[in-house]
Design a protein around this motif. Structure first.
Motif, PDB file in Angstrom:
ATOM      1  N   SER A   1       9.595 -35.139 -99.501  1.00 34.01           N
ATOM      2  CA  SER A   1       9.440 -35.399 -98.056  1.00 34.01           C
ATOM      3  C   SER A   1      10.705 -36.636 -97.852  1.00 34.01           C
ATOM      4  O   SER A   1      11.615 -36.667 -96.906  1.00 34.01           O
ATOM      5  CB  SER A   1       8.481 -35.754 -97.558  1.00 34.01           C
ATOM      6  N   TYR A   2      10.815 -37.434 -98.825  1.00 32.09           N
ATOM      7  CA  TYR A   2      11.884 -38.532 -98.873  1.00 32.09           C
ATOM      8  C   TYR A   2      13.060 -37.873 -98.827  1.00 32.09           C
ATOM      9  O   TYR A   2      14.014 -38.485 -98.151  1.00 32.09           O
ATOM     10  CB  TYR A   2      11.512 -39.573-100.004  1.00 32.09           C
TER      11      TYR A   2
ATOM     12  N   LEU B   1       4.533 -39.771 -92.716  1.00 36.34           N
ATOM     13  CA  LEU B   1       3.937 -38.685 -93.625  1.00 36.34           C
ATOM     14  C   LEU B   1       4.277 -39.377 -94.926  1.00 36.34           C
ATOM     15  O   LEU B   1       3.282 -39.305 -95.682  1.00 36.34           O
ATOM     16  CB  LEU B   1       4.836 -37.379 -93.503  1.00 36.34           C
ATOM     17  N   ASN B   2       5.399 -39.884 -95.337  1.00 42.21           N
ATOM     18  CA  ASN B   2       5.747 -40.567 -96.687  1.00 42.21           C
ATOM     19  C   ASN B   2       4.878 -41.795 -97.117  1.00 42.21           C
ATOM     20  O   ASN B   2       4.312 -41.777 -98.176  1.00 42.21           O
ATOM     21  CB  ASN B   2       7.169 -41.051 -96.694  1.00 42.21           C
TER      22      ASN B   2
ATOM     23  N   LEU C   1       8.629 -37.911 -90.709  1.00 44.52           N
ATOM     24  CA  LEU C   1       8.598 -37.850 -92.153  1.00 44.52           C
ATOM     25  C   LEU C   1       8.335 -39.496 -92.902  1.00 44.52           C
ATOM     26  O   LEU C   1       7.557 -39.632 -93.719  1.00 44.52           O
ATOM     27  CB  LEU C   1      10.042 -37.400 -92.750  1.00 44.52           C
TER      28      LEU C   1
END
Length: 149
Positions: A55-56, A11-12, A8
């Protein structure tokens, strides 16, 4: 491919990078008076930023806070960037929502007035989000996450 909790942060950073590209393109299009392209870019930036926020929140709900492992002169630089990033991200969320709301309502005069403040703050938050990620990654701060796999 399955995305795990340890994926993640990367991804972030990717979502923030894409949002930055859309924000920049939106700025260029409005300067060229291409309203339709501007709207597409700004909605795309909004969606990328919303996906980032989801996501965060998932990441920090699962993992909690991740400390910065950098040392020396870079440590205060990191915290200066991080603190300004966090404060402006908090301030920017309602600004983004209000700016988008005014555009949807076709209240373009008021939209332009707030967009002049929203856009540079949003751009700063998106860029510094990527910088924070890179500083965490290169300091080895995310290495401790691999026990989660």
């Amino acid at each position: 491919m399955i995305i795990t909790i340890t994926d993640l942060p990367q991804l972030n950073a990717v979502l923030n990078s894409i949002a930055t590209i859309f924000l920049f393109a939106g700025f260029i299009f409005i300067k060229k008076r291409n309203i339709q392209a501007h709207m597409r870019m700004m909605w795309s930036a909004f969606i990328m930023s919303a996906l980032f926020l989801i996501s965060y929140v998932i990441f920090h709900y699962q993992v909690g806070s991740v400390g910065y492992d950098g040392t020396g002169w870079i440590r205060p630089v990191y915290f200066a960037i991080l603190i300004s990033h966090i404060i402006l991200a908090i301030v920017n969320l309602p600004m983004i929502l209000l700016t988008m709301y005014r555009a949807v309502r076709k209240d373009f005069e008021r939209h332009k007035k707030i967009a002049r403040w929203t856009w540079p703050v949003w751009m700063y938050v998106s860029v510094t989000g990527v910088i924070v990620y890179l500083m965490m990654e290169f300091s080895g701060s995310y290495d401790k996450l691999y026990y989660l796999q």
